[in-house]
Structures are given as C-alpha cells and as structure tokens.
Design an enzyme around this catalytic site. Structure first.
Site, PDB file in Angstrom:
ATOM      1  N   ALA A   1       0.739  -1.410   0.107  1.00  0.00           N
ATOM      2  CA  ALA A   1       0.129   0.086  -0.193  1.00  0.00           C
ATOM      3  C   ALA A   1       0.924   1.033   0.064  1.00  0.00           C
ATOM      4  CB  ALA A   1      -0.912  -0.028   1.154  1.00  0.00           C
ATOM      5  N   TYR A   2       1.804   1.330   0.800  1.00  0.00           N
ATOM      6  CA  TYR A   2       2.747   2.502   0.901  1.00  0.00           C
ATOM      7  C   TYR A   2       3.637   2.662  -0.217  1.00  0.00           C
ATOM      8  CZ  TYR A   2       6.099   5.664   3.012  1.00  0.00           C
ATOM      9  OH  TYR A   2       7.159   6.706   3.327  1.00  0.00           O
TER      10      TYR A   2
END
Length: 242
Positions: free
Chosen positions: A148-149
């Site tokens: 996600a990051y």
C-alpha cells in the site's frame, strides 16, 4: 562544513504532517529562515513559532476548511503520511490498505486541489509558488511487505509529474523527493527486520536524517529551483538505481 543560507522572510508556508518527523524538521527550518509556517496535522506541534490547523489530509472537508482560513500560500510541503504494518499484500487488512493510500496519496491530491488555485491567483494572476511532495524510494522500487505504501508513493511521484507539467508555464514549481529510509518516528510503524533490510540495502549502510531531508527540501522550495518541475529527486545514500 559550508551550508547554504535561505531567506524566506515574507513567505507563507503550509507543511502537512509538520508536527513530527520529516515534516517537523522542514517546518522548523522554514520558520528559522523567516517563513510564516502553518502546520497541518492531527496533533498540535510541540515547538514554537508556527501556527496550527487540525487537519486529516484524507478528509476533503477538513482540507477545504483549513484552506479557506489561509491568506495566501507560497510554499507547500506535503509530508503527512504513514506506512501501515509490514505485512504481505494478501495478509494486510483491506481497510488498512485503503487507509494508507488515502493518507499518502489522496491526501496529497486533496491538499493540492485546494491550495494550487490560491497559488495560481498570485503574481498578478500568473501563478507563483513552490510545492514539494514527499514520496519515497518505495514508490520507485516497490518494497516487500509494504504494498500500500509503495503504491501510494508511486502515485505521488506520478501526480507530481502530471501537476508539474500542468503548471509549467506559471512560476509554480512542483517536485517530489524520494528518500530512502530516514531515522524518524515513522520507522516505529515497521518491524525491526523491515528497517534493517532497508539499512542493508544502502551503500552508506545507514539511515538518512530528517535534517538531510529538510536541507534538500529548502532548496527545492527556493527561488534557485527554477528549471526543475515534475521531477522526483532521490535522497537515498546511493541506493537509488534510476
């Protein structure tokens, strides 16, 4: 050691995520250089000489309300963010995956959507200002157990390239900075093994410092940065490969 001296007297700055870590270091450096700094964060700064607005950058109504309270903005640093837990994509809770993207990418969009029009009205309508979006080397390389990051920061780099081109014929410059791992509170969100992997990847075999990030950002915000826009600058201790 010879260090550049910046004078931001008369400049109005907004630093998101400016209460801690990288954002704090940038806010303090801008304050010390004479800028009027407003920090947008969830928690109030513990240092003096700045103003504060409680803002969750992923909430459009909060961003719009804070923007309406500004009397102009010359410098914008989008530094708000968090990594989320270090877990494989298939194990990470979908709500957490979306939250990481909301804060790190959608937050940059919401802040720019509200503050760019203010910059565009400046300079007799020709547009003036500087924007720095804090991305990450994870957005270039893709870090395992940080999908996600990594995806959000890749999006920040792409957003920056697009917005920089849109504003290229104004005097608004939009650039991003992609640091490798930096010694800041955000590392506490990661497992020690995950942090050590990032250190081991560095040719310098160390973490960056928030002061090193702030120093680079102050140049990117300065009038010396004129022909760079839509760029992704590396700050990686030699780790970046492209």
């Amino acid at each position: 050691m010879t260090m550049p001296v910046y004078d931001y007297a008369g400049k109005k700055a907004v630093v998101t995520g400016g209460s801690s870590g990288i954002g704090k270091a940038i806010a303090e450096r801008l304050r010390d250089a004479g800028a009027a700094v407003q920090v947008w964060d969830l928690s109030e700064p513990t240092f003096d000489g700045v103003t504060f607005a409680a803002v969750d950058v992923s909430k459009p109504d909060m961003v719009t309300a804070a923007a309406k309270g500004l009397d102009g903005v010359d410098l914008l640093v989008n530094s708000a963010g968090f990594t989320g837990p270090s877990e494989p994509l298939v194990d990470l809770d979908p709500a957490m995956w979306r939250r990481v993207v909301d804060v790190n990418l959608i937050g940059v969009y919401e802040v720019c959507r509200n503050l760019v029009p203010i910059m565009q009205r400046q300079g007799n309508g020709k547009g003036t200002g500087r924007i720095v979006n804090i991305a990450s080397l994870a957005g270039k390389e893709g870090t395992p157990n940080a999908s996600a990051y990594s995806a959000a920061k890749a999006g920040v780099i792409g957003l920056t390239k697009s917005l920089g081109k849109e504003l290229a014929q104004t005097d608004i410059r939009v650039n991003s900075l992609a640091p490798a791992a930096v010694d800041s509170p955000i590392l506490a969100q990661m497992s020690p093994d995950h942090v050590q992997i990032m250190i081991d990847k560095s040719p310098m075999k160390r973490l960056g410092t928030v002061d090193e990030v702030a120093e680079m950002v102050l140049w990117m915000l300065s009038d010396a940065c004129t022909f760079s826009t839509g760029a992704a600058f590396d700050l990686s201790g030699g780790r970046a490969t492209y």
